[in-house]
Design an enzyme around this catalytic site. Structure first.
Site, PDB file in Angstrom:
ATOM      1  N   ASP A   1       1.315  -1.220  -0.226  1.00  0.00           N
ATOM      2  CA  ASP A   1      -0.157   0.113  -0.080  1.00  0.00           C
ATOM      3  C   ASP A   1       1.012   1.583  -0.003  1.00  0.00           C
ATOM      4  OD1 ASP A   1      -2.183   1.664   0.520  1.00  0.00           O
ATOM      5  OD2 ASP A   1      -3.038   0.576   1.352  1.00  0.00           O
TER       6      ASP A   1
ATOM      7  N   LEU B   1     -10.648   0.479   3.954  1.00  0.00           N
ATOM      8  CA  LEU B   1     -10.676   1.513   3.163  1.00  0.00           C
ATOM      9  C   LEU B   1      -8.892   0.410   2.457  1.00  0.00           C
ATOM     10  CD1 LEU B   1      -9.771   4.179   1.453  1.00  0.00           C
ATOM     11  CD2 LEU B   1      -9.238   4.877   3.498  1.00  0.00           C
ATOM     12  N   SER B   2      -8.755   0.705   1.134  1.00  0.00           N
ATOM     13  CA  SER B   2      -7.363  -0.063   0.054  1.00  0.00           C
ATOM     14  C   SER B   2      -7.093  -1.519   0.850  1.00  0.00           C
ATOM     15  CB  SER B   2      -6.329   1.026   1.261  1.00  0.00           C
ATOM     16  OG  SER B   2      -5.107   0.491   0.509  1.00  0.00           O
ATOM     17  N   ALA B   3      -6.065  -1.280   1.922  1.00  0.00           N
ATOM     18  CA  ALA B   3      -5.583  -2.973   2.660  1.00  0.00           C
ATOM     19  C   ALA B   3      -7.170  -3.340   3.033  1.00  0.00           C
ATOM     20  CB  ALA B   3      -4.605  -3.179   3.269  1.00  0.00           C
TER      21      ALA B   3
ATOM     22  N   HIS C   1      -6.462   8.207  -3.989  1.00  0.00           N
ATOM     23  CA  HIS C   1      -6.180   7.573  -2.985  1.00  0.00           C
ATOM     24  C   HIS C   1      -7.024   7.580  -1.532  1.00  0.00           C
ATOM     25  CE1 HIS C   1      -6.540   2.565  -2.216  1.00  0.00           C
ATOM     26  NE2 HIS C   1      -5.457   2.782  -1.111  1.00  0.00           N
TER      27      HIS C   1
END
Length: 401
Positions: free
Chosen positions: A56, A232-234, A362
């Site tokens: 990330d 969120l994200s990972a 992001h």
């Protein structure tokens, strides 16, 4: 086009424990740059059973400006990655600004009269701490529960402050639990969404997240048909894993800037998936085949996780059911335009939503600068996710494991 020689070399470096070198090599390949001249190979060393890996980017706050791309935070990088970042900054005209790593104040995490308590859970896969938000009007009545999975470098406190989920949950009388990924499990506190062992029911990190969910359900009054997971994200990729492996536990999932379950199974495929979308495994149908209602948020200028990954998250669910689509377009006053695509089943129930935030990178859309990875110019992902969740109720019976 992937260079198989580079992929093999990156795999060798990974197995030898040279993770940063493998990362730099893959990043150069994906940018289309020539690899550095070969150097004598170091003697490989054995990897521990679960050596942590960084998958990330560093956390940033996106400043409210008219700049076309989000700023990204600095961190210690190998020379090649630092040079690539500098070239990107020079081309875009962006510098690093408004980056924060401070701990959020209690007032930024918890509304007056509510509680934010600590807890922990252990099983054969390990142990995880968590923070639990208890709304101000909780009096042992059955309430919905939302599981929130933070991104890399974040903490439950940071994620709570940035998303302001506790404030919206207090309005709607929902419990919210934030599992914490420790540096012992991943040096950048990323959920290990890309490991095959952490994509399975009954083991690894999915069993820990499910265990925390069930422990909260035992210790507090929770409506078992209204339990949800988002990230969120990972953390979003981990939420997608939870929806695929524990579809009998969660009534809906929220995936913000994440990837589909099975998009990657190791380090090299993780970087490929982040750069250009997951491979065929991402389209594999898991669980009992029933679609898990899903809401996706993704910026179309996300340079960390390619926006195609958001499409693949929904593709997994839509392969099992026929839907009717409608599209809405709008703009946040003074902020980003967006496209909202809604998919309804045969009964007219909205079961999939995809929010594409135009010009966003992001970061959590509509978030607060009190936390990291936030873009206050976007539509309010927190409010929209909770609105979507509360319209869903789990239909299937739970099972053990």
């Amino acid at each position: 086009m992937l260079d198989q020689d580079i992929m093999r070399e990156a795999t060798r470096l990974t197995r030898a424990g040279q993770l940063m070198q493998a990362t730099a090599l893959l990043q150069r390949m994906l940018r289309g740059e020539r690899p550095p001249e070969p150097t004598p190979r170091a003697k490989p060393r054995a990897l521990p059973a679960r050596e942590p890996t960084i998958i990330d980017a560093e956390a940033t706050i996106i400043e409210e400006t008219d700049a076309p791309h989000p700023a990204r935070a600095a961190r210690p990088e190998p020379r090649l990655l630092r040079e690539a970042l500098e070239r990107t900054k020079q081309r875009s005209g962006l510098g690093l600004r408004n980056v924060t790593r401070r701990a959020p104040a209690l007032r930024d995490m918890v509304p007056e009269g509510a509680r934010f308590i600590e807890g922990s859970y252990s099983n054969a896969a390990g142990s995880r701490a968590y923070r639990l938000f208890i709304p101000s009007r909780y009096q042992d009545q059955p309430l919905p529960l939302v599981v929130m999975l933070h991104g890399c470098t974040q903490s439950p406190e940071d994620f709570a402050a940035g998303t302001r989920m506790n404030f919206i949950a207090d309005e709607q009388s929902c419990l919210v639990v934030y599992p914490a990924q420790p540096t012992a499990a991943n040096q950048s506190k990323c959920w290990n969404w890309f490991r095959a062992a952490d994509q399975q029911r009954g083991g690894g990190e999915p069993s820990l997240i499910a265990g925390i969910t069930r422990q909260v359900m035992r210790e507090h009054s929770v409506d078992p048909k209204r339990v949800y997971v988002a990230g969120l994200s990972a953390g979003a990729a981990a939420a997608a894993v939870m929806g695929a492996t524990y579809d009998d536990l969660y009534a809906a999932i929220g995936v913000h800037s994440g990837l589909a379950c099975g998009a990657a199974t190791d380090l090299p495929s993780a970087f490929v998936a982040m750069r250009q979308g997951g491979g065929p495994a991402a389209a594999t149908i898991r669980g009992d085949g029933l679609p898990v209602p899903t809401i996706v948020f993704h910026g179309d200028r996300d340079a960390t996780v390619h926006p195609d990954n958001g499409n693949q998250v929904l593709d997994q669910g839509m392969k099992t059911t026929r839907t009717k689509k409608k599209v809405q377009r709008g703009r946040v006053p003074g902020g980003h335009p967006y496209t909202r695509t809604i998919h309804s089943d045969a009964s007219g129930r909205d079961i999939f939503e995809h929010w594409t935030i135009h010009g966003a990178g992001h970061a959590w859309s509509g978030g607060s600068s009190a936390g990291s990875f936030t873009d206050p110019r976007g539509p309010d992902a927190t409010r929209e996710m909770l609105r979507f969740f509360l319209a869903q109720s789990r239909l299937t019976a739970g099972r053990s494991g």
